[in-house]
Design a protein around this motif. Structure first.
Motif, short mmCIF file in Angstrom:
data_model
loop_
_atom_site.label_atom_id
_atom_site.label_comp_id
_atom_site.label_asym_id
_atom_site.label_seq_id
_atom_site.Cartn_x
_atom_site.Cartn_y
_atom_site.Cartn_z
N LYS A 160 11.79 24.78 -76.72
CA LYS A 160 10.45 25.35 -76.65
C LYS A 160 9.39 24.30 -76.99
O LYS A 160 8.29 24.31 -76.43
CB LYS A 160 10.33 26.54 -77.61
CG LYS A 160 11.17 27.74 -77.24
CD LYS A 160 11.03 28.84 -78.29
CE LYS A 160 11.92 30.03 -77.98
NZ LYS A 160 11.82 31.08 -79.04
N VAL A 161 9.73 23.41 -77.91
CA VAL A 161 8.78 22.36 -78.31
C VAL A 161 8.43 21.47 -77.13
O VAL A 161 7.26 21.20 -76.85
CB VAL A 161 9.37 21.51 -79.46
CG1 VAL A 161 8.44 20.35 -79.79
CG2 VAL A 161 9.60 22.37 -80.69
N LEU A 162 9.46 21.03 -76.40
CA LEU A 162 9.21 20.14 -75.28
C LEU A 162 8.65 20.88 -74.07
O LEU A 162 7.94 20.29 -73.26
CB LEU A 162 10.49 19.39 -74.89
CG LEU A 162 10.89 18.28 -75.87
CD1 LEU A 162 12.09 17.52 -75.34
CD2 LEU A 162 9.73 17.33 -76.11
N LEU A 163 8.96 22.15 -73.93
CA LEU A 163 8.32 22.94 -72.88
C LEU A 163 6.82 23.01 -73.12
O LEU A 163 6.01 22.84 -72.19
CB LEU A 163 8.91 24.36 -72.84
CG LEU A 163 10.30 24.50 -72.22
CD1 LEU A 163 10.85 25.90 -72.45
CD2 LEU A 163 10.27 24.19 -70.73
N ALA A 164 6.44 23.24 -74.37
CA ALA A 164 5.02 23.28 -74.72
C ALA A 164 4.37 21.93 -74.50
O ALA A 164 3.26 21.83 -73.97
CB ALA A 164 4.84 23.73 -76.17
N PHE A 165 5.08 20.86 -74.90
CA PHE A 165 4.54 19.52 -74.70
C PHE A 165 4.37 19.21 -73.21
O PHE A 165 3.35 18.65 -72.79
CB PHE A 165 5.45 18.48 -75.34
CG PHE A 165 5.02 17.07 -75.05
CD1 PHE A 165 4.02 16.48 -75.79
CD2 PHE A 165 5.63 16.34 -74.03
CE1 PHE A 165 3.61 15.18 -75.52
CE2 PHE A 165 5.23 15.05 -73.76
CZ PHE A 165 4.22 14.47 -74.50
N SER A 166 5.37 19.56 -72.41
CA SER A 166 5.30 19.31 -70.98
C SER A 166 4.12 20.04 -70.34
O SER A 166 3.42 19.50 -69.49
CB SER A 166 6.61 19.73 -70.30
OG SER A 166 7.70 19.00 -70.80
N GLY A 167 3.91 21.29 -70.77
CA GLY A 167 2.78 22.05 -70.26
C GLY A 167 1.45 21.44 -70.66
O GLY A 167 0.52 21.34 -69.84
#
Length: 249
Positions: A70-77
């Motif tokens: 979830k952390v990297l999904l948020a960062f990617s977004g």
């Protein structure tokens, strides 16, 4: 697994600094509201929706495999939103911008970007007046579907022939950026054919206008993507191909 917050915060600050120092001009970006006929708007929405559904399934599987993704999904977004919100004046009088889809594509595959990119485009249309609601399907198809899928294809091919990871990642972001603008040129050329050379001529003219500034922007985006990916990979364990795991090889 520890997440180095200080490193990630520095990366965010570096990207935000780019926004503050980059010259801007008051032009809309993406395909603006009302620029496409209703029939074409519906067509691009219909073409885009299957990829969006596939993206939702991909995100669910990604989070299920490892909740810390979830952390990297948020960062990617956030990476997509910030880069694609940059307004860079073009010598042609229009504007260009990076897409930011390369890093998320390398981390999770192109399906996830179909959702993340669309969310970014929706917020930009609602909050920044960039793009539009009726043209959301067209903009999402070019930036959140074609760009990531083409970039990911290039990424996989290069990895299979043992090209270095940095070059593979750079070209993933670079080609994804250019593929997005080629698709936008196609979308505009179909609606506004050239009186003398028809649809093909119009597409080539739009490509020529975009590429004057988009090629150097794509190069800069590719380099930034490599730097960001390397910073992340220094703090998270990876499987081959960039998909995260829990530290197990």
């Amino acid at each position: 697994m520890k997440w180095n917050r200080k490193t990630m915060e520095r990366l965010f600050l570096a990207v935000l600094l780019m926004i503050l120092i980059w010259p801007q001009k008051a032009h809309a970006m993406h395909i603006m509201e009302g620029f496409l006929p209703l029939g074409w708007c519906l067509f691009w929405f219909a073409a885009f929706i299957p990829f969006f559904i596939y993206g939702l399934i991909s995100i669910r599987r990604t989070v299920s495999d490892n909740p810390q993704n979830k952390v990297l999904l948020a960062f990617s977004g956030a990476f997509i939103f910030i880069l694609s919100a940059l307004k860079i004046p073009s010598v042609t009088g229009s504007t260009s911008h990076p897409t930011g889809v390369g890093i998320g594509t390398a981390l999770f595959g192109p399906g996830v970007i179909s959702v993340l990119g669309t969310i970014c485009l929706l917020f930009q249309a609602l909050l920044l007046a960039h793009g539009g609601i009726t043209t959301l399907g067209a903009n999402a198809f070019s930036m959140a579907v074609v760009g990531p899928f083409v970039g990911y294809g290039v990424y996989l091919i290069l990895k299979k022939i043992n090209v270095s990871h940095s070059i593979s990642l750079f070209l993933c972001a670079f080609i994804a950026d250019l593929a997005t603008y080629f698709t936008t040129s196609l979308q505009l050329g179909l609606v506004f054919p050239d009186p003398s050379s028809g649809v093909v001529g119009a597409i080539m003219k739009f490509v020529g206008v975009f590429m004057l500034t988009q090629i150097p922007i794509a190069i800069a985006e590719g380099l930034l993507t490599v730097v960001a990916y390397n910073l992340i990979s220094a703090n998270f364990p990876f499987q081959e191909g960039g998909i995260l795991n829990d530290g197990k090889k």
